[in-house]
Design an enzyme around this catalytic site. Sequence first.
Site, PDB file in Angstrom:
ATOM      1  CG  HIS A 303      32.770  66.563  31.249  1.00 39.60           C
ATOM      2  ND1 HIS A 303      31.810  67.285  31.922  1.00 39.60           N
ATOM      3  CD2 HIS A 303      32.543  66.751  29.927  1.00 39.60           C
ATOM      4  CE1 HIS A 303      31.030  67.867  31.042  1.00 39.60           C
ATOM      5  NE2 HIS A 303      31.455  67.566  29.826  1.00 39.60           N
ATOM      6  CG  ASP A 360      34.935  65.018  22.404  1.00 35.56           C
ATOM      7  OD1 ASP A 360      34.054  64.947  21.536  1.00 35.56           O
ATOM      8  OD2 ASP A 360      35.074  65.993  23.154  1.00 35.56           O
TER       9      ASP A 360
HETATM   10  N1  CMC Z   1      44.661  64.906  31.374  1.00 38.07           N
HETATM   11  C1  CMC Z   1      45.444  65.116  32.443  1.00 38.07           C
HETATM   12  N2  CMC Z   1      45.081  65.841  33.535  1.00 38.07           N
HETATM   13  C2  CMC Z   1      43.846  66.360  33.527  1.00 38.07           C
HETATM   14  C3  CMC Z   1      42.977  66.196  32.437  1.00 38.07           C
HETATM   15  C4  CMC Z   1      43.417  65.420  31.338  1.00 38.07           C
HETATM   16  N3  CMC Z   1      42.635  65.218  30.287  1.00 38.07           N
HETATM   17  N4  CMC Z   1      41.822  66.846  32.693  1.00 38.07           N
HETATM   18  C5  CMC Z   1      41.961  67.421  33.901  1.00 38.07           C
HETATM   19  N5  CMC Z   1      43.194  67.127  34.409  1.00 38.07           N
HETATM   20  C6  CMC Z   1      43.712  67.519  35.712  1.00 38.07           C
HETATM   21  C7  CMC Z   1      44.219  68.946  35.713  1.00 38.07           C
HETATM   22  O1  CMC Z   1      45.575  69.014  35.357  1.00 38.07           O
HETATM   23  C8  CMC Z   1      43.962  69.354  37.144  1.00 38.07           C
HETATM   24  O2  CMC Z   1      44.981  68.788  37.943  1.00 38.07           O
HETATM   25  P1  CMC Z   1      45.445  69.497  39.344  1.00 38.07           P
HETATM   26  O3  CMC Z   1      44.186  69.668  40.158  1.00 38.07           O
HETATM   27  O4  CMC Z   1      46.401  68.520  39.918  1.00 38.07           O
HETATM   28  O5  CMC Z   1      46.047  70.802  38.942  1.00 38.07           O
HETATM   29  C9  CMC Z   1      42.654  68.631  37.493  1.00 38.07           C
HETATM   30  O6  CMC Z   1      42.613  67.490  36.626  1.00 38.07           O
HETATM   31  C10 CMC Z   1      41.414  69.458  37.262  1.00 38.07           C
HETATM   32  O7  CMC Z   1      41.482  70.002  35.976  1.00 38.07           O
HETATM   33  P2  CMC Z   1      40.757  71.334  35.556  1.00 38.07           P
HETATM   34  O8  CMC Z   1      41.328  71.822  34.262  1.00 38.07           O
HETATM   35  O9  CMC Z   1      40.727  72.286  36.709  1.00 38.07           O
HETATM   36  O10 CMC Z   1      39.296  70.784  35.394  1.00 38.07           O
HETATM   37  P3  CMC Z   1      38.222  71.343  34.442  1.00 38.07           P
HETATM   38  O11 CMC Z   1      36.937  70.925  34.982  1.00 38.07           O
HETATM   39  O12 CMC Z   1      38.399  72.784  34.180  1.00 38.07           O
HETATM   40  O13 CMC Z   1      38.588  70.556  33.090  1.00 38.07           O
HETATM   41  C11 CMC Z   1      38.423  69.766  30.905  1.00 38.07           C
HETATM   42  C12 CMC Z   1      37.701  70.007  32.223  1.00 38.07           C
HETATM   43  C13 CMC Z   1      37.462  69.029  29.958  1.00 38.07           C
HETATM   44  C14 CMC Z   1      38.809  71.113  30.278  1.00 38.07           C
HETATM   45  C15 CMC Z   1      39.705  68.898  31.143  1.00 38.07           C
HETATM   46  O14 CMC Z   1      39.362  67.686  31.764  1.00 38.07           O
HETATM   47  C16 CMC Z   1      40.494  68.667  29.862  1.00 38.07           C
HETATM   48  O15 CMC Z   1      41.279  69.517  29.464  1.00 38.07           O
HETATM   49  N6  CMC Z   1      40.280  67.477  29.195  1.00 38.07           N
HETATM   50  C17 CMC Z   1      40.907  67.215  27.922  1.00 38.07           C
HETATM   51  C18 CMC Z   1      40.135  67.880  26.791  1.00 38.07           C
HETATM   52  C19 CMC Z   1      38.843  67.169  26.504  1.00 38.07           C
HETATM   53  O16 CMC Z   1      38.784  65.953  26.390  1.00 38.07           O
HETATM   54  N7  CMC Z   1      37.770  67.953  26.336  1.00 38.07           N
HETATM   55  C20 CMC Z   1      36.445  67.430  25.966  1.00 38.07           C
HETATM   56  C21 CMC Z   1      35.465  67.599  27.065  1.00 38.07           C
HETATM   57  S1  CMC Z   1      33.966  66.635  26.761  1.00 38.07           S
HETATM   58  C22 CMC Z   1      33.274  67.345  25.313  1.00 38.07           C
HETATM   59  C23 CMC Z   1      32.619  68.610  25.616  1.00 38.07           C
HETATM   60  O17 CMC Z   1      31.542  68.585  26.226  1.00 38.07           O
HETATM   61  O18 CMC Z   1      33.156  69.655  25.227  1.00 38.07           O
END
Ligand code: CMC
Length: 425
Positions: A303, A360
Amino acid sequence: MTEFVKLIYGDRQYQLPVIEGTEGEKAIDISALRRQTGLITLDPGYANTGACSSDITFMDGEKGILRYRGIPVEQLAEYSTFIETSYLLINRRLPSPSELTRFSVLLNDNSLVHEDMRSFYENFPRSSHPMGILSAMVNALRSFYPEIQNLEEEINLTVTRLLSKIRTMAAMSYKISRGHKVVYPRPDLAYCDNFLNMMFDSPVKPYRIDRVVTTALNVFWILHADHEQNCSTTAVRVVGSARVNLYSAISAGIAALWGPLHGGANQAVIEMLSQIAENNNMAQVIERAKDKNDPFRLMGFGHRIYKTFDPRMKIMKKVCHRLLEKLKVSDPLLDVAQELEEIALRDDYFIEHHLYPNVDFYSGIVLRAIGIPTNMFTVMFAIGRLPGWIAQWKESIDDPNWKLCRPRQIYTGPQETAYVPIEQR
Ligand code: CMC
């Protein structure tokens, strides 16, 4: 006393005021930055950008705190209903008993959808995703109920209409997609029961209200009711800032929520868990999620704000266990989810990246137990998020410092280039 941050740029020094929220979070006020310095800020994904001041929802991602209008989400999930929580978000305080009754009566009075809208539903291809249909239909409401002006009373009427009709529209789309007769809302049923009845009642099998299911649905919707400046809420605020009508702003929010990184994750989690159950490949799935060269992510994990357990997930997991136990349902996906959670939480990659299960992760199992089809999961999220979107939209249009949302950019394309006539190319 106002604090300042010093900015040294070239041979000049600037003082930027620091503002502080009621929970101690601080921000540098850069509203005069470009005028004073000629500089803009660059923050892809807005991870460091506060887009507004808001008194609706407080989150502390390090401590795993979520409060609506100051009230912990745990207390609302335990004692409130979705309708009361919606009132709280939209009207800034809990309703008195008579206000709650009046609100419920208004929701009931506005629950029907214009009959002409049914023909729209019938003309969408059967394979259409319900989120696309919902976004289009909410936008179309503007043509059927066009009288919204920026008058308090009319805004309140539009808000009530939306809250009430969204669940009728969602249930209608489900019935029509199955080729079944549409079930109308009933005046004797409360919000959640009415929705469940419209979804599942049929001439050959009347729906029987089950308190356990009603409670689970109330909690599900309370947990989704607001989440401060997330992607879809930001879409609502940005689109709303152009002073479009509320229906169009909400329609934009629904479109944003559909994405698998946001609300669409609840559908994606169940699809992922089902694949794991079918192929028995949990270890491979975890390896794929950790692989930098693979775009796959563990759905329902991670998240932007929470760097510890998502408080909504903890409640959802309990609801999930309670619901399955009371309904005497055994869902093999719950075992897969629990095992996956345990393995990921012990894995260095997930520990180092502060990746925890989010709301989720277990919500799809709750929805499956209620009988909601997988492609309607994100619609369920949208119904829950609606009061939050409305509260945020209202707050933004009432803000005396309101401005059209219009970010800037750092241009990286070619410098001035002469047009080349087609015969010379
Ligand atoms: N699985 C594997 N790696 C992950 C994941 C994951 N679910 N989420 C983040 N990472 C890694 C990402 O690859 C990155 O790694 P590095 O720094 O080594 O390159 C690091 O963690 C940071 O990721 P980010 O994309 O920069 O972080 P963010 O804050 O933009 O991501 C997120 C938030 C929700 C988009 C992401 O965690 C994700 O894609 N999760 C899976 C989708 C999901 O479950 N979404 C629902 C969110 S909760 C409901 C809502 O409120 O919408």
